[in-house]
Write an enzyme that holds these catalytic residues in place. Sequence first.
Site, PDB file in Angstrom:
ATOM      1  N   GLU A 116      23.719  12.966  47.435  1.00 30.08           N
ATOM      2  CA  GLU A 116      23.418  11.902  46.464  1.00 30.08           C
ATOM      3  C   GLU A 116      24.429  10.753  46.538  1.00 30.08           C
ATOM      4  OE1 GLU A 116      20.628  12.023  45.282  1.00 30.08           O
ATOM      5  OE2 GLU A 116      20.055  14.080  44.817  1.00 30.08           O
ATOM      6  N   HIS A 141      22.539  19.009  36.041  1.00 30.15           N
ATOM      7  CA  HIS A 141      21.200  19.503  35.701  1.00 30.15           C
ATOM      8  C   HIS A 141      21.226  20.221  34.351  1.00 30.15           C
ATOM      9  CE1 HIS A 141      20.523  20.010  40.402  1.00 30.15           C
ATOM     10  NE2 HIS A 141      20.646  18.735  40.037  1.00 30.15           N
TER      11      HIS A 141
HETATM   12  O1  2HA Z   1      23.753  18.172  45.112  1.00 32.75           O
HETATM   13  O2  2HA Z   1      22.076  18.020  42.545  1.00 32.75           O
HETATM   14  O3  2HA Z   1      20.460  16.142  43.393  1.00 32.75           O
HETATM   15  C1  2HA Z   1      22.625  18.824  44.663  1.00 32.75           C
HETATM   16  C2  2HA Z   1      21.895  17.967  43.739  1.00 32.75           C
HETATM   17  C3  2HA Z   1      20.945  17.030  44.334  1.00 32.75           C
HETATM   18 ZN    ZN Z   2      20.601  17.110  41.344  1.00 36.71          ZN
END
Ligand code: 2HA
Ligand code: ZN
Length: 271
Positions: A116, A141
């Site tokens: 990213e 996340h």
């Molecule tokens: O690096 O979160 O968006 C792993 C992730 C990709």
């Molecule tokens: Zn991610």
Amino acid sequence: MNDILQAKFMREMCDTAANMYRLGWDERNGGNISVLLDPNEVADCLDTDRVLRRIPMNFHAAPLAGKIFLVTGTGKYFKNVRNDPETNLGIIRVSDDGSTAELLWGYADGGRFTSELPAHLMSHMVRLRIDPEHRIVMHTHPTNTLAMTHIHPLDEKSFTRTLWGTCTECIVVFPDGVGVLPWMVCGTNEIGEATARKMETYRLVIWPQHGIYGVGRSMDEAFGLIETVEKAAELYMKYAAFPVLNRITDAQLDDLAHAFGLTYRTDFLDL
Ligand code: 2HA
Ligand code: ZN
């Protein structure tokens, strides 16, 4: 030379990754963080003339030429960062033409920066134009935030209004609201450009059914923004299925904003 593993920026990165893992936000290799470093602090613990490897970036970051970042590695687990920073993290300098990452330290197993990186560096470029003291881009996340993107409309006005309404502190912490992208393929220059465009007006950007980006002058600021959204989303997920009897009204949110002297997205309320 000072021990780089004892540098404040390194300890803060290790502690933050461990904390985010502990919260259950960064399963497997989920999440990535980049920190714009003070060149003097780097020079205290590293020979910055010694480039270990040159890694192409496949996009141009000329406005960041010469800037040095501490960045989590691709495929690496937040769970492991603290025990082995030199494998799981890297320190890169953007080359003079903005196309290459000069590795100064880390990625010791031959690895490279997060997939990213486009979203990170493009967001750094935008935020530095807005705030010269900007330092951190954080992607993670968080569970309830992701769950909420499955059941709530994704327009920025209603998403922000719902988050603000979950508990009193939200509008105080993120009066600028949250940006929301459509679902997109991650790891691409396109999602990087779209994220950076949102960063022109937001410090928080949600990738539906994937994660969130937060930025700030410090690790605490970026983390605190995301943590507050996640708390709000957790509350929402707890009451969304029940009849709601009481809510913070738009007029009350406006009162709060005035009491705290906030400049906020008044267009996200119906006053
Ligand atoms: O690096 O979160 O968006 C792993 C992730 C990709
Ligand atoms: Zn991610």
